[in-house]
Design an enzyme around this catalytic site. Structure first.
Site, short mmCIF file in Angstrom:
data_model
loop_
_atom_site.label_atom_id
_atom_site.label_comp_id
_atom_site.label_asym_id
_atom_site.label_seq_id
_atom_site.Cartn_x
_atom_site.Cartn_y
_atom_site.Cartn_z
NE ARG A 285 -18.19 -75.03 0.93
CZ ARG A 285 -19.20 -74.43 0.30
NH1 ARG A 285 -19.49 -73.18 0.56
NH2 ARG A 285 -19.90 -75.08 -0.63
CG HIS B 121 -19.22 -68.42 12.50
ND1 HIS B 121 -18.95 -67.21 13.08
CD2 HIS B 121 -18.12 -69.19 12.69
CE1 HIS B 121 -17.74 -67.24 13.60
NE2 HIS B 121 -17.21 -68.42 13.37
NE ARG C 96 -10.76 -75.40 2.71
CZ ARG C 96 -11.53 -74.64 1.93
NH1 ARG C 96 -12.38 -73.81 2.49
NH2 ARG C 96 -11.44 -74.71 0.62
CB ALA D 61 -8.95 -82.21 25.22
N GLY D 62 -8.74 -79.69 22.57
CA GLY D 62 -7.79 -78.77 21.95
C GLY D 62 -7.79 -77.43 22.66
CG PHE D 63 -5.00 -74.32 21.52
CD1 PHE D 63 -4.14 -74.37 22.60
CD2 PHE D 63 -4.47 -74.46 20.25
CE1 PHE D 63 -2.78 -74.57 22.44
CE2 PHE D 63 -3.11 -74.66 20.06
CZ PHE D 63 -2.26 -74.72 21.16
#
Length: 312
Positions: free
Chosen positions: A93, A180, A87, A13-15
């Site tokens: 990574r 991506h 991150r 439910a983040g941005f």
């Protein structure tokens, strides 16, 4: 009388997740369940209620609830995964991949339990590897586990071309293949403005600059924001894919699909053109690539496989 609508659950439910939920409701594509962890249940409920209270003003009929209980997601037609951590300073990574892979597996077990017939669309980064992780955990047919990046990357490519030519984005078509990341492959040769090949309209050096800007598109926004990352365009891209599935539109869109020999690769998820419809990925479309395009795609695949090595 209960109105029977399609059901989409948005995990995270983040941005990006909240924006996706609101766009889905605005377009009346489905009733929406917005899910986050128990510690964030009240904020998640608050966001859902806020969206619902916008419905009389925006004029849409769709129910939206916020929850931390996956039982509320039962029998979803589509589940969109945006959850995961970004991150952080000092995090490698590999640490990011390992952590988000664990999160994906936990979420996927709940999805498979409550919505065994759902189609899953993954956005969490690194998205090619995370989609693979979800696929392996879910045990779903490969057609029903899909990653989103190509629609977003292509949207950025089309935006920059439209700006360069001072044309409507509606007249710009194009495709971005591969992973991506910085090794994605915007296919200039398969890109057009009003049906006219781009190479006849834009000088080579400007096209190369647009391709490079597309590859760095996400990073450009991160740099401008100073904190956080893009969410409007990623959410809009998720909604375009979800709409194609729910309405069985059979649209040709770039999506992250599981390859079994297509383009010469196997056992990985990679961005390729697909026909997207009611069953998920109806077909993978194999484009004929020139030698330099295939070499670029090979480099992109190598980058994806390097990330996959640290999956847990």
């Amino acid at each position: 009388m209960t109105i029977k609508r399609k059901k989409v659950s948005v995990i995270g439910a983040g941005f990006t997740g909240a924006t996706t939920a609101f766009l889905l409701a605005q377009k009346e594509l489905a009733d929406v369940v917005l899910v986050d962890i128990p510690q964030l249940e009240n904020p998640t409920k608050g966001k859902a209620l806020d969206m619902l209270e916008a419905s009389p003003v925006q004029g849409f009929d769709a129910n939206i609830i916020g929850t931390s209980d996956y039982a509320d997601t039962a029998d979803s037609d589509v589940v969109v995964i945006t959850a995961g951590i970004a991150r952080k300073p000092g995090m490698s990574r590999d640490d990011l991949v390992a952590t988000n892979s664990k999160i994906m597996k936990s979420i996927t077990r709940d999805i498979a339990k409550h919505s065994p017939n759902a189609i899953i669309v993954v956005l969490t980064n690194p998205v090619d590897a995370m989609t693979y992780s979800v696929f392996k955990e879910a045990g779903f047919p490969k057609e029903r586990v899909i990653g989103q990046s190509g629609v977003l990357d292509t949207a950025r490519f089309r935006t920059f071309i439209a700006q360069e030519l001072n044309l409507s984005v509606k007249d710009i078509t194009g495709f971005v293949l591969g992973g991506h990341g910085d090794d994605m492959v915007p296919l200039v040769r398969y890109s057009y403005a009003g049906g006219i090949p781009l190479e006849t309209l834009i000088p080579k050096e400007r096209l190369e600059a647009i391709v490079e800007r597309t590859r760095k598109g996400g990073g450009e926004i991160v740099g401008l924001l100073g904190n956080g990352s893009a969410y409007y365009a990623p959410a809009a891209s998720l909604v375009e894919m979800t709409e194609a599935i729910l309405k069985d539109q059979r649209r040709i869109l770039p999506a992250i699909a599981y390859l079994e020999g297509e383009y010469g690769y196997s056992d990985l998820y990679l961005g390729v053109p697909v026909i997207l419809g009611g069953n998920g990925i109806e077909k993978i479309i194999e484009l004929e690539l020139l030698a330099d395009e295939k070499e670029a795609l090979d480099r992109s695949v190598e980058s994806v496989r390097n990330v996959m090595k640290v999956l847990v």
